[in-house]
Write a protein that holds these residues in place. Structure first.
Motif, PDB file in Angstrom:
ATOM      1  N   ILE A   1       2.382 -10.544  -4.106  1.00 35.46           N
ATOM      2  CA  ILE A   1       1.854  -9.901  -2.633  1.00 35.46           C
ATOM      3  C   ILE A   1       0.340  -9.998  -2.385  1.00 35.46           C
ATOM      4  CG2 ILE A   1       3.887  -8.628  -2.485  1.00 35.46           C
ATOM      5  CD1 ILE A   1       2.768  -6.156  -3.748  1.00 35.46           C
ATOM      6  N   GLY A   2      -0.492 -10.582  -3.726  1.00 34.24           N
ATOM      7  CA  GLY A   2      -1.696 -10.409  -3.526  1.00 34.24           C
ATOM      8  C   GLY A   2      -2.581  -9.298  -4.261  1.00 34.24           C
ATOM      9  N   ASP A   3      -3.741  -9.305  -4.472  1.00 33.62           N
ATOM     10  CA  ASP A   3      -4.334  -8.135  -5.239  1.00 33.62           C
ATOM     11  C   ASP A   3      -4.505  -7.051  -4.228  1.00 33.62           C
ATOM     12  OD1 ASP A   3      -6.240  -9.408  -3.419  1.00 33.62           O
ATOM     13  OD2 ASP A   3      -7.999  -9.234  -4.562  1.00 33.62           O
ATOM     14  N   SER A   4      -4.831  -7.008  -2.926  1.00 33.82           N
ATOM     15  CA  SER A   4      -4.789  -5.883  -2.303  1.00 33.82           C
ATOM     16  C   SER A   4      -3.587  -5.078  -2.071  1.00 33.82           C
ATOM     17  CB  SER A   4      -5.466  -6.290  -0.896  1.00 33.82           C
ATOM     18  OG  SER A   4      -4.559  -6.974  -0.130  1.00 33.82           O
ATOM     19  N   GLN A   5      -2.685  -5.637  -1.883  1.00 30.06           N
ATOM     20  CA  GLN A   5      -1.472  -4.996  -1.723  1.00 30.06           C
ATOM     21  C   GLN A   5      -0.916  -4.326  -2.965  1.00 30.06           C
ATOM     22  OE1 GLN A   5       0.229  -4.500   1.247  1.00 30.06           O
ATOM     23  NE2 GLN A   5      -1.784  -5.110   1.854  1.00 30.06           N
ATOM     24  N   ALA A   6      -1.139  -5.246  -4.145  1.00 26.33           N
ATOM     25  CA  ALA A   6      -0.700  -4.863  -5.315  1.00 26.33           C
ATOM     26  C   ALA A   6      -1.256  -3.630  -5.839  1.00 26.33           C
ATOM     27  CB  ALA A   6      -0.713  -5.983  -6.373  1.00 26.33           C
ATOM     28  N   VAL A   7      -2.770  -3.503  -5.722  1.00 28.51           N
ATOM     29  CA  VAL A   7      -3.419  -2.315  -6.057  1.00 28.51           C
ATOM     30  C   VAL A   7      -2.992  -1.254  -5.026  1.00 28.51           C
ATOM     31  CG1 VAL A   7      -5.747  -1.448  -6.138  1.00 28.51           C
ATOM     32  CG2 VAL A   7      -5.381  -3.965  -7.075  1.00 28.51           C
ATOM     33  N   LEU A   8      -2.778  -1.406  -3.857  1.00 23.99           N
ATOM     34  CA  LEU A   8      -2.687  -0.461  -2.737  1.00 23.99           C
ATOM     35  C   LEU A   8      -1.107   0.179  -3.351  1.00 23.99           C
ATOM     36  CD1 LEU A   8      -3.292   0.659  -0.111  1.00 23.99           C
ATOM     37  CD2 LEU A   8      -1.758  -0.889   0.867  1.00 23.99           C
ATOM     38  N   VAL A   9      -0.107  -0.396  -3.826  1.00 18.38           N
ATOM     39  CA  VAL A   9       1.107  -0.023  -4.118  1.00 18.38           C
ATOM     40  C   VAL A   9       0.995   0.913  -5.574  1.00 18.38           C
ATOM     41  CG1 VAL A   9       3.459  -0.316  -4.738  1.00 18.38           C
ATOM     42  CG2 VAL A   9       2.418  -1.567  -2.894  1.00 18.38           C
ATOM     43  N   ALA A  10       0.488   0.229  -6.402  1.00 17.44           N
ATOM     44  CA  ALA A  10       0.396   0.662  -8.032  1.00 17.44           C
ATOM     45  C   ALA A  10      -0.574   1.926  -8.008  1.00 17.44           C
ATOM     46  CB  ALA A  10      -0.050  -0.298  -8.876  1.00 17.44           C
ATOM     47  N   GLU A  11      -1.711   1.545  -7.452  1.00 15.84           N
ATOM     48  CA  GLU A  11      -2.837   2.775  -7.603  1.00 15.84           C
ATOM     49  C   GLU A  11      -2.360   4.228  -6.586  1.00 15.84           C
ATOM     50  OE1 GLU A  11      -4.407   2.730 -10.038  1.00 15.84           O
ATOM     51  OE2 GLU A  11      -4.475   0.771 -10.786  1.00 15.84           O
ATOM     52  N   THR A  12      -1.769   3.870  -5.792  1.00 19.98           N
ATOM     53  CA  THR A  12      -1.439   5.093  -4.892  1.00 19.98           C
ATOM     54  C   THR A  12      -0.203   5.831  -5.619  1.00 19.98           C
ATOM     55  OG1 THR A  12      -2.272   3.978  -2.778  1.00 19.98           O
ATOM     56  CG2 THR A  12      -0.595   5.652  -2.632  1.00 19.98           C
ATOM     57  N   LEU A  13       0.767   4.944  -6.067  1.00 20.77           N
ATOM     58  CA  LEU A  13       2.207   5.696  -6.451  1.00 20.77           C
ATOM     59  C   LEU A  13       2.037   6.187  -7.819  1.00 20.77           C
ATOM     60  CD1 LEU A  13       4.874   3.304  -5.025  1.00 20.77           C
ATOM     61  CD2 LEU A  13       3.865   5.549  -3.968  1.00 20.77           C
ATOM     62  N   ALA A  14       1.147   5.301  -8.740  1.00 18.18           N
ATOM     63  CA  ALA A  14       1.072   5.852 -10.166  1.00 18.18           C
ATOM     64  C   ALA A  14       0.539   7.299 -10.246  1.00 18.18           C
ATOM     65  CB  ALA A  14      -0.106   4.827 -10.940  1.00 18.18           C
ATOM     66  N   PRO A  15      -0.514   7.914  -9.717  1.00 20.93           N
ATOM     67  CA  PRO A  15      -0.646   9.188  -9.704  1.00 20.93           C
ATOM     68  C   PRO A  15       0.263  10.120  -9.133  1.00 20.93           C
ATOM     69  CG  PRO A  15      -2.651   7.984  -8.789  1.00 20.93           C
ATOM     70  CD  PRO A  15      -1.462   7.075  -8.906  1.00 20.93           C
ATOM     71  N   LEU A  16       0.746   9.911  -8.170  1.00 18.89           N
ATOM     72  CA  LEU A  16       2.094  10.859  -7.432  1.00 18.89           C
ATOM     73  C   LEU A  16       3.031  10.776  -8.671  1.00 18.89           C
ATOM     74  CD1 LEU A  16       1.846   9.644  -3.856  1.00 18.89           C
ATOM     75  CD2 LEU A  16       0.929  11.460  -4.947  1.00 18.89           C
ATOM     76  N   PHE A  17       3.477   9.712  -9.025  1.00 19.03           N
ATOM     77  CA  PHE A  17       4.648   9.554 -10.076  1.00 19.03           C
ATOM     78  C   PHE A  17       4.178  10.476 -11.493  1.00 19.03           C
ATOM     79  CE2 PHE A  17       6.277   5.359  -8.436  1.00 19.03           C
ATOM     80  CZ  PHE A  17       7.176   6.033  -7.296  1.00 19.03           C
ATOM     81  N   THR A  18       2.831  10.112 -11.731  1.00 19.43           N
ATOM     82  CA  THR A  18       2.572  10.821 -12.927  1.00 19.43           C
ATOM     83  C   THR A  18       2.555  12.403 -12.662  1.00 19.43           C
ATOM     84  OG1 THR A  18       1.010   9.048 -13.502  1.00 19.43           O
ATOM     85  CG2 THR A  18       0.618  11.100 -14.586  1.00 19.43           C
ATOM     86  N   ALA A  19       2.107  12.894 -11.546  1.00 20.25           N
ATOM     87  CA  ALA A  19       2.182  14.308 -11.439  1.00 20.25           C
ATOM     88  C   ALA A  19       3.450  15.071 -11.483  1.00 20.25           C
ATOM     89  CB  ALA A  19       1.498  14.587  -9.900  1.00 20.25           C
TER      90      ALA A  19
END
Length: 290
Positions: free
Chosen positions: A86-104
């Motif tokens: 899905i490309g760098d922008s979409q991959a970063v958008l999904v991973a970096e947005t969800l990772a902090p929320l899942f971590t919390a």
């Protein structure tokens, strides 16, 4: 100290990402993941050999190994798959947005670590601003992406969150030095990648063209983006809550703007505005980060 170490991690990743991009054609995702781990393990082994290490329980070692196996091995592989799909922008958008929320959520559920309402506001401001910056930079590009790419991105975020919570739970006790924790986690990541390279029959070495200086750039990028970044990340987990650390690390997408500016690239006023708002979110996290 933890919040500043997390910001240092983000800066290391932002610089290293630019360097890794110049070598990405020579390495497959698995090969890059393998050699990043090998180089970093070798460097950390030399560092650890010059400093006395405290004794720790075998269960601590196994938990950190599992943390690296999931967070670095599986997580990075999923992220690389998302990048290709899905490309760098979409991959970063999904991973970096969800990772902090899942971590919390995982931190609250499994280690009883809650963040305050002020910190939730800071997390929301930072993540929303990062999303807006990424979307603004790619606003002119419209593509139809495969659903599997987004699933890989979600998988990467989940693995990052698991690795973060396990690391935080161990490092917050103060019994494990960050350098040793980084060393063990990297070994865990390698233990996942090596069998996968064998099974898929991938090349162990990069495809270097004549006259191409791949290894020097790769080693510098690894020193910053893997060795230095994971040490700072482990240091951050020792002093700051897992969700706060993961949120601040997500600002690497903003710091890449600064790297691009240094390299002579132009940016838009919209990305600057959202970057300033993100800084306000960072200020909230720094103020209430202890």
């Amino acid at each position: 100290m933890g919040v500043f170490a997390a910001l240092g991690t983000a800066l290391c990743w932002a610089i290293a990402a630019r360097l890794f991009r110049t070598t990405s054609n020579a390495f497959s995702p698995l090969t890059m993941n393998f050699w990043k781990g090998v180089v970093s393990v070798a460097i950390l082994a030399m560092v650890l050999s010059f400093s006395p290490q405290p004794a720790f329980q075998s269960t601590t070692f196994l938990w950190l190994l599992l943390s690296g196996f999931i967070g670095i091995g599986i997580g990075d592989t999923c992220f690389f798959k998302a990048l290709k799909t899905i490309g760098d922008s979409q991959a970063v958008l999904v991973a970096e947005t969800l990772a902090p929320l899942f971590t919390a959520l995982f931190a609250m559920a499994f280690i009883g670590e809650w963040i305050t309402w002020q910190q939730w506001i800071g997390v929301a401001v930072v993540l929303f601003s990062v999303d807006m910056v990424i979307k603004a930079r790619k606003r002119s590009a419209t593509h139809v992406f495969a659903r599997s790419g987004y699933l890989y991105g979600v998988g990467a975020a989940l693995c990052q969150a698991v690795g973060a919570v396990v690391s935080r739970d161990i490092l917050s006790t103060g019994d494990m030095p960050p350098s040793a924790a980084a060393f063990i986690r990297l070994i865990g990541g390698i233990l996942f990648v090596v069998p996968l390279i064998i099974i898929t029959k991938s090349n162990w070495l990069p495809a270097v063209q004549q006259g191409q200086r791949v290894w020097p750039v790769f080693i510098v990028a690894t020193l910053l983006g893997t060795t230095g970044a994971i040490y700072l990340q482990m240091f951050a987990f020792a002093y700051a809550k897992a969700a706060i650390v993961q949120t601040l690390i997500a600002t690497s997408a903003l710091m890449s703007l600064g790297v691009a500016w240094v390299m002579g690239e132009k940016t838009t006023s919209l990305t600057l505005i959202w970057s300033a708002i993100a800084l306000a979110g960072v200020a909230i996290l720094v103020s209430f980060g202890t």
